[in-house]
Design an enzyme around this catalytic site. Structure first.
Site, PDB file in Angstrom:
ATOM      1  N   GLU A 194       0.959  -1.059  -0.225  1.00  0.00           N
ATOM      2  CA  GLU A 194      -0.073  -0.358   0.162  1.00  0.00           C
ATOM      3  C   GLU A 194       0.934   1.513  -0.244  1.00  0.00           C
ATOM      4  O   GLU A 194       2.060   1.009   0.658  1.00  0.00           O
ATOM      5  CB  GLU A 194      -0.983  -0.260   1.098  1.00  0.00           C
ATOM      6  CG  GLU A 194      -2.245  -0.949   0.977  1.00  0.00           C
ATOM      7  CD  GLU A 194      -2.483  -0.690   2.392  1.00  0.00           C
ATOM      8  OE1 GLU A 194      -2.527   0.660   3.377  1.00  0.00           O
ATOM      9  OE2 GLU A 194      -3.396  -1.887   3.098  1.00  0.00           O
ATOM     10  N   GLU A 244     -13.696   5.549  -0.574  1.00  0.00           N
ATOM     11  CA  GLU A 244     -14.730   5.207   0.394  1.00  0.00           C
ATOM     12  C   GLU A 244     -15.516   5.466   0.964  1.00  0.00           C
ATOM     13  O   GLU A 244     -15.215   5.648   2.025  1.00  0.00           O
ATOM     14  CB  GLU A 244     -13.729   3.249   0.717  1.00  0.00           C
ATOM     15  CG  GLU A 244     -12.972   3.046  -0.304  1.00  0.00           C
ATOM     16  CD  GLU A 244     -12.301   1.834   0.093  1.00  0.00           C
ATOM     17  OE1 GLU A 244     -12.720   0.950   0.811  1.00  0.00           O
ATOM     18  OE2 GLU A 244     -11.468   1.554   0.042  1.00  0.00           O
ATOM     19  N   LYS A 268     -15.423   3.916   5.187  1.00  0.00           N
ATOM     20  CA  LYS A 268     -14.760   3.616   5.761  1.00  0.00           C
ATOM     21  C   LYS A 268     -14.712   5.169   7.107  1.00  0.00           C
ATOM     22  O   LYS A 268     -14.584   6.168   6.586  1.00  0.00           O
ATOM     23  CB  LYS A 268     -13.562   4.143   5.611  1.00  0.00           C
ATOM     24  CG  LYS A 268     -12.874   3.247   4.433  1.00  0.00           C
ATOM     25  CD  LYS A 268     -11.471   3.150   3.919  1.00  0.00           C
ATOM     26  CE  LYS A 268     -10.826   2.875   4.657  1.00  0.00           C
ATOM     27  NZ  LYS A 268      -9.001   2.398   4.156  1.00  0.00           N
ATOM     28  N   GLU A 312      -8.830   9.169   5.407  1.00  0.00           N
ATOM     29  CA  GLU A 312      -9.281   7.060   4.987  1.00  0.00           C
ATOM     30  C   GLU A 312     -10.824   8.106   4.478  1.00  0.00           C
ATOM     31  O   GLU A 312     -10.277   5.993   2.991  1.00  0.00           O
ATOM     32  CB  GLU A 312      -9.557   7.441   6.112  1.00  0.00           C
ATOM     33  CG  GLU A 312      -8.875   6.997   7.530  1.00  0.00           C
ATOM     34  CD  GLU A 312      -7.932   5.350   6.673  1.00  0.00           C
ATOM     35  OE1 GLU A 312      -7.881   4.898   6.724  1.00  0.00           O
ATOM     36  OE2 GLU A 312      -6.557   6.395   7.153  1.00  0.00           O
TER      37      GLU A 312
END
Length: 475
Positions: free
Chosen positions: A324, A378, A381, A387
């Site tokens: 990541e 997203e 999250k 985030e």
């Protein structure tokens, strides 16, 4: 002569191969030959003009933009093919507004990603990517570690979530847990290696161990020291857990996974950490006094610190994979540096660096095996705003910001720096859409009227014609 490649796989040492469409590779010299057929292609486009014009004139501005821009993408995908990057992408799905996996396939190909990492083993995704040649890492969440220590449970999981999709879907790795050792949970840490061993045993029993590796991802905070890179060392309190895992990875020929985010270093100390240094921008860099090696970006320094830490424990040859890394396009007020401009610079420059086929200063001949985080913003999250804003794409399939790499087909726009989230273009919108606009019923614009059906029928004919033309060139 160009050759057909039915089992396409992008390698980091492929310098002169370009991708023009599914399962086709061409030598760069073929471009001139294809251009000879351009007038013929345009001639065959003319019969489409009237129904296409009628459809666009009767469509909303978003629908018209979609049709125009997909025409552009369709043609440029054949006439101006993009260079393939050996880059991976993390495909997280903690959201309630994401496109279906079938619509994600062209987006993955648009960014030139040859590898995808899931945080589960979603059957819809694995089926959608069947026969695409994209390599997959599937994952077992931390909540399953205890259960997977039982060999029978591990065997059943591998049968249902890996074996069932092979060989059509190219599953090459299983990530067991995520950042377990830095969660300060001794029960979970104690289950990690036994779970990895059970999964590997299941692969052996099913004769899949030669094609599927087993590993686990770690946070960069697993390091006690990381600067200068040559002093890299693992935390003393974790060595008793790390050493057996490294031994397992070495014996099973599996990579060591690390999640590395220079953004966090900059966010924590923006006055001392150079923004240019973390964004791969031109800067004076730093010199490691232990090796006299020069570093012009933080990510490479972090990678070499991991290599140094591995070497200290006797695992110098263990390959490192960045599972990541990324940069958020929006954040809270205290999340300094989270903006579309910085996200564009970080990810854009990262892809350029990967495309240069160079290693790090300490490992110049080692492949840069990097997975960008993430595919989408997203919205569910938890945590700070950042985030929910690491995605290269918005849920409607449009780029979250202009990313200057070929294959995406977006303009840089006029980013304001505010992050903007949730819009459908506007000042920060792309010039080219890669998938249809969102629809409240099924997530995508429906093609239903007779005129629309005629246009798309002709599109299919055109597609077949172009594919036949390219096939002729392959002969």
């Amino acid at each position: 002569l160009p050759k057909k490649n039915t089992n396409y796989k992008a390698h980091t040492n492929t310098h002169h191969t370009i991708q023009t469409g599914p399962n086709l590779t061409l030598n760069t010299n073929t471009n001139t030959k294809i251009l000879e057929y351009l007038p013929l292609v345009i001639t065959h486009l003319l019969p489409l003009s009237l129904p296409l014009a009628h459809l666009i004139s009767s469509s909303s501005s978003m629908e018209a933009s979609y049709l125009y821009t997909n025409l552009f993408i369709f043609l440029t995908g054949f006439i101006f093919p993009s260079t393939i990057l050996s880059v991976g992408i993390n495909y997280g799905q903690i959201a309630n507004n994401l496109p279906s996996p079938d619509h994600v396939v062209p987006l993955v190909k648009a960014i030139g990603a040859a590898k995808v990492k899931l945080y589960d083993a979603d059957p819809k995704v694995l089926k959608a990517f069947a026969n695409t040649g994209v390599e997959f890492t599937v994952s077992l969440g931390n909540e399953y570690l205890n259960k997977m220590t039982d060999p029978s449970n591990a065997q059943q999981w591998v049968k249902s979530n890996v074996q069932a999709y092979l060989p059509a879907t190219k599953i090459t790795s299983i990530a067991v847990g995520n950042e377990v050792l830095t969660l300060n949970n001794t029960n979970l840490s104690g289950c990690l290696l036994p779970a990895m061993q059970s999964i590997h045993t299941a692969l052996v029993n099913l004769k899949l161990d030669s094609q599927v590796t087993v590993t686990t991802a770690h946070s960069v905070s697993i390091l006690q020291t990381s600067y200068p890179p040559s002093t890299g060392a693992f935390r003393q309190d974790l060595k008793s857990c790390i050493s057996p895992i490294l031994d397992f990875l070495s014996k099973t020929c599996s990579p060591f996974l690390i999640n590395a985010y220079p953004f966090f270093a900059y966010k924590a100390n923006p006055k001392q950490v150079s923004l240019d240094f973390v964004l791969f921008q031109p800067n004076s860099g730093v010199v490691d006094p232990g090796t006299n090696l020069h570093y012009d970006n933080m990510l490479f320094a972090q990678i070499d610190a991991v290599y140094a830490a591995l070497s200290r424990l006797g695992y110098k040859k263990l390959p490192v994979q960045i599972s990541e890394t990324g940069w958020p396009s929006k954040g809270d007020e205290d999340e300094i540096g989270a903006s579309p401009e910085n996200a564009k610079k970080y990810n854009g420059n990262l892809l350029k660096v990967i495309g240069q086929k160079k290693g790090t200063p300490a490992r110049p001949n080692s492949d840069l095996n990097i997975f960008v985080f993430a595919m989408f913003n997203e919205n569910l999250k938890p945590g700070p705003t950042s985030e929910r804003n690491y995605g290269l794409f918005k849920p409607d399939g449009t780029p979250a910001y202009g990313l200057g790499v070929s294959g995406i087909g977006v303009s840089s726009g006029n980013s304001t720096g505010s992050g903007g989230g949730g819009g459908n273009g506007g000042a920060n919108g792309p010039a080219v859409y890669l998938s249809p606009p969102v629809n409240s019923s099924n997530g995508y614009l429906a093609i239903s009227s007779s005129t629309e059906q005629m246009v798309w029928s002709n599109w299919r004919r055109l597609s077949m014609g172009l594919m036949l033309m390219v096939s002729y060139l392959m002969a």
